[in-house]
Design a protein around this motif. Structure first.
Motif, PDB file in Angstrom:
ATOM      1  N   GLN A 182       0.856  -1.176   0.000  1.00 36.12           N
ATOM      2  CA  GLN A 182       0.000   0.000   0.000  1.00 36.12           C
ATOM      3  C   GLN A 182       0.895   1.230   0.000  1.00 36.12           C
ATOM      4  O   GLN A 182       1.796   1.363   0.820  1.00 36.12           O
ATOM      5  N   LEU A 183       0.606   2.127  -0.925  1.00 27.20           N
ATOM      6  CA  LEU A 183       1.335   3.385  -1.006  1.00 27.20           C
ATOM      7  C   LEU A 183       0.298   4.488  -1.134  1.00 27.20           C
ATOM      8  O   LEU A 183      -0.279   4.698  -2.203  1.00 27.20           O
ATOM      9  N   GLY A 184       0.027   5.167  -0.034  1.00 24.66           N
ATOM     10  CA  GLY A 184      -1.024   6.174  -0.017  1.00 24.66           C
ATOM     11  C   GLY A 184      -2.373   5.503  -0.242  1.00 24.66           C
ATOM     12  O   GLY A 184      -2.690   4.485   0.361  1.00 24.66           O
ATOM     13  N   PRO A 185      -3.188   6.063  -1.153  1.00 27.74           N
ATOM     14  CA  PRO A 185      -4.497   5.465  -1.417  1.00 27.74           C
ATOM     15  C   PRO A 185      -4.432   4.250  -2.348  1.00 27.74           C
ATOM     16  O   PRO A 185      -5.394   3.507  -2.460  1.00 27.74           O
ATOM     17  N   ALA A 186      -3.292   4.049  -3.011  1.00 27.92           N
ATOM     18  CA  ALA A 186      -3.148   2.905  -3.925  1.00 27.92           C
ATOM     19  C   ALA A 186      -2.819   1.650  -3.119  1.00 27.92           C
ATOM     20  O   ALA A 186      -2.006   1.675  -2.196  1.00 27.92           O
ATOM     21  N   ARG A 187      -3.480   0.583  -3.500  1.00 29.27           N
ATOM     22  CA  ARG A 187      -3.312  -0.657  -2.745  1.00 29.27           C
ATOM     23  C   ARG A 187      -3.228  -1.837  -3.709  1.00 29.27           C
ATOM     24  O   ARG A 187      -3.962  -1.894  -4.685  1.00 29.27           O
ATOM     25  N   ILE A 188      -2.339  -2.790  -3.427  1.00 32.39           N
ATOM     26  CA  ILE A 188      -2.243  -4.024  -4.208  1.00 32.39           C
ATOM     27  C   ILE A 188      -2.734  -5.152  -3.311  1.00 32.39           C
ATOM     28  O   ILE A 188      -2.226  -5.339  -2.204  1.00 32.39           O
ATOM     29  N   GLU A 189      -3.753  -5.867  -3.815  1.00 32.55           N
ATOM     30  CA  GLU A 189      -4.334  -6.954  -3.033  1.00 32.55           C
ATOM     31  C   GLU A 189      -4.199  -8.269  -3.776  1.00 32.55           C
ATOM     32  O   GLU A 189      -4.182  -8.296  -5.012  1.00 32.55           O
ATOM     33  N   ALA A 190      -4.084  -9.343  -3.035  1.00 31.77           N
ATOM     34  CA  ALA A 190      -4.021 -10.685  -3.610  1.00 31.77           C
ATOM     35  C   ALA A 190      -5.118 -11.533  -2.974  1.00 31.77           C
ATOM     36  O   ALA A 190      -5.334 -11.475  -1.762  1.00 31.77           O
ATOM     37  N   THR A 191      -5.818 -12.291  -3.801  1.00 35.07           N
ATOM     38  CA  THR A 191      -6.875 -13.171  -3.317  1.00 35.07           C
ATOM     39  C   THR A 191      -6.385 -14.613  -3.419  1.00 35.07           C
ATOM     40  O   THR A 191      -5.900 -15.034  -4.461  1.00 35.07           O
ATOM     41  N   HIS A 192      -6.505 -15.342  -2.325  1.00 35.63           N
ATOM     42  CA  HIS A 192      -6.061 -16.732  -2.260  1.00 35.63           C
ATOM     43  C   HIS A 192      -7.244 -17.638  -1.974  1.00 35.63           C
ATOM     44  O   HIS A 192      -8.115 -17.296  -1.185  1.00 35.63           O
ATOM     45  N   GLU A 193      -7.258 -18.808  -2.593  1.00 29.97           N
ATOM     46  CA  GLU A 193      -8.252 -19.840  -2.262  1.00 29.97           C
ATOM     47  C   GLU A 193      -7.629 -20.753  -1.211  1.00 29.97           C
ATOM     48  O   GLU A 193      -6.536 -21.273  -1.406  1.00 29.97           O
ATOM     49  N   LYS A 194      -8.312 -20.931  -0.112  1.00 35.65           N
ATOM     50  CA  LYS A 194      -7.803 -21.793   0.952  1.00 35.65           C
ATOM     51  C   LYS A 194      -8.809 -22.897   1.229  1.00 35.65           C
ATOM     52  O   LYS A 194     -10.008 -22.707   1.093  1.00 35.65           O
ATOM     53  N   ALA A 195      -8.304 -24.037   1.623  1.00 41.77           N
ATOM     54  CA  ALA A 195      -9.172 -25.175   1.941  1.00 41.77           C
ATOM     55  C   ALA A 195      -9.694 -25.043   3.371  1.00 41.77           C
ATOM     56  O   ALA A 195      -8.991 -24.571   4.254  1.00 41.77           O
ATOM     57  N   VAL A 196     -10.931 -25.458   3.557  1.00 44.85           N
ATOM     58  CA  VAL A 196     -11.508 -25.509   4.899  1.00 44.85           C
ATOM     59  C   VAL A 196     -10.799 -26.639   5.646  1.00 44.85           C
ATOM     60  O   VAL A 196     -10.567 -27.714   5.089  1.00 44.85           O
ATOM     61  N   PRO A 197     -10.402 -26.412   6.913  1.00 45.45           N
ATOM     62  CA  PRO A 197      -9.688 -27.450   7.662  1.00 45.45           C
ATOM     63  C   PRO A 197     -10.478 -28.762   7.736  1.00 45.45           C
ATOM     64  O   PRO A 197     -11.694 -28.763   7.912  1.00 45.45           O
ATOM     65  N   GLN A 198      -9.755 -29.865   7.617  1.00 43.15           N
ATOM     66  CA  GLN A 198     -10.391 -31.183   7.591  1.00 43.15           C
ATOM     67  C   GLN A 198     -11.077 -31.516   8.914  1.00 43.15           C
ATOM     68  O   GLN A 198     -12.092 -32.201   8.932  1.00 43.15           O
ATOM     69  N   TRP A 199     -10.569 -31.001  10.017  1.00 42.29           N
ATOM     70  CA  TRP A 199     -11.191 -31.299  11.306  1.00 42.29           C
ATOM     71  C   TRP A 199     -12.607 -30.732  11.386  1.00 42.29           C
ATOM     72  O   TRP A 199     -13.451 -31.287  12.086  1.00 42.29           O
ATOM     73  N   LEU A 200     -12.881 -29.646  10.666  1.00 41.13           N
ATOM     74  CA  LEU A 200     -14.243 -29.117  10.635  1.00 41.13           C
ATOM     75  C   LEU A 200     -15.189 -30.076   9.906  1.00 41.13           C
ATOM     76  O   LEU A 200     -16.343 -30.235  10.298  1.00 41.13           O
ATOM     77  N   GLY A 201     -14.688 -30.714   8.858  1.00 37.02           N
ATOM     78  CA  GLY A 201     -15.491 -31.696   8.146  1.00 37.02           C
ATOM     79  C   GLY A 201     -15.804 -32.898   9.019  1.00 37.02           C
ATOM     80  O   GLY A 201     -16.935 -33.394   9.037  1.00 37.02           O
ATOM     81  N   ILE A 202     -14.810 -33.348   9.759  1.00 40.22           N
ATOM     82  CA  ILE A 202     -15.021 -34.496  10.648  1.00 40.22           C
ATOM     83  C   ILE A 202     -16.007 -34.136  11.756  1.00 40.22           C
ATOM     84  O   ILE A 202     -16.898 -34.925  12.090  1.00 40.22           O
ATOM     85  N   ALA A 203     -15.883 -32.922  12.301  1.00 37.51           N
ATOM     86  CA  ALA A 203     -16.828 -32.480  13.335  1.00 37.51           C
ATOM     87  C   ALA A 203     -18.243 -32.388  12.763  1.00 37.51           C
ATOM     88  O   ALA A 203     -19.212 -32.753  13.434  1.00 37.51           O
ATOM     89  N   GLY A 204     -18.377 -31.937  11.526  1.00 34.71           N
ATOM     90  CA  GLY A 204     -19.692 -31.872  10.889  1.00 34.71           C
ATOM     91  C   GLY A 204     -20.305 -33.240  10.699  1.00 34.71           C
ATOM     92  O   GLY A 204     -21.512 -33.422  10.877  1.00 34.71           O
ATOM     93  N   ILE A 205     -19.473 -34.212  10.350  1.00 35.02           N
ATOM     94  CA  ILE A 205     -19.965 -35.588  10.186  1.00 35.02           C
ATOM     95  C   ILE A 205     -20.461 -36.136  11.521  1.00 35.02           C
ATOM     96  O   ILE A 205     -21.547 -36.720  11.605  1.00 35.02           O
ATOM     97  N   VAL A 206     -19.676 -35.932  12.570  1.00 35.21           N
ATOM     98  CA  VAL A 206     -20.048 -36.462  13.890  1.00 35.21           C
ATOM     99  C   VAL A 206     -21.324 -35.794  14.406  1.00 35.21           C
ATOM    100  O   VAL A 206     -22.279 -36.472  14.801  1.00 35.21           O
ATOM    101  N   VAL A 207     -21.361 -34.464  14.383  1.00 35.26           N
ATOM    102  CA  VAL A 207     -22.528 -33.747  14.906  1.00 35.26           C
ATOM    103  C   VAL A 207     -23.755 -34.028  14.040  1.00 35.26           C
ATOM    104  O   VAL A 207     -24.855 -34.252  14.550  1.00 35.26           O
ATOM    105  N   GLY A 208     -23.576 -34.032  12.726  1.00 39.02           N
ATOM    106  CA  GLY A 208     -24.698 -34.323  11.833  1.00 39.02           C
ATOM    107  C   GLY A 208     -25.241 -35.721  12.040  1.00 39.02           C
ATOM    108  O   GLY A 208     -26.457 -35.937  12.047  1.00 39.02           O
ATOM    109  N   GLY A 209     -24.351 -36.687  12.216  1.00 39.12           N
ATOM    110  CA  GLY A 209     -24.796 -38.055  12.479  1.00 39.12           C
ATOM    111  C   GLY A 209     -25.557 -38.172  13.782  1.00 39.12           C
ATOM    112  O   GLY A 209     -26.597 -38.836  13.846  1.00 39.12           O
TER     113      GLY A 209
END
Length: 72
Positions: free
Chosen positions: A34-61
């Motif tokens: 960032q230099l004054g009002p000008a800004r350079i941004e980067a967008t990244h795709e990140k994976a949802v943590p696997q432990w959240l998926g396992i918790a969803g399976i357990v709670v959903g079941g």
């Protein structure tokens, strides 16, 4: 009430399986420079943590089984 538990349980179960298989992602935007009002941004795709998926399976079941169980 039971139908609601079953529906929420099945939705959580399916979402948990989706995340556990590595299909769940989210986007995160970071400011690289960032230099004054000008800004350079980067967008990244990140994976949802696997432990959240396992918790969803357990709670959903558990919710789905609780919804299907007959009160005696």
């Amino acid at each position: 009430m039971r139908a609601g538990l079953v529906i929420v349980g099945i939705v959580l179960l399916v979402a948990g399986i989706w995340v556990t298989l590595g299909k769940g992602t989210y986007r995160q935007t970071d400011t690289v420079a960032q230099l004054g009002p000008a800004r350079i941004e980067a967008t990244h795709e990140k994976a949802v943590p696997q432990w959240l998926g396992i918790a969803g399976i357990v709670v959903g079941g558990l919710l789905a089984i609780g919804g299907f169980a007959k009160k005696g």
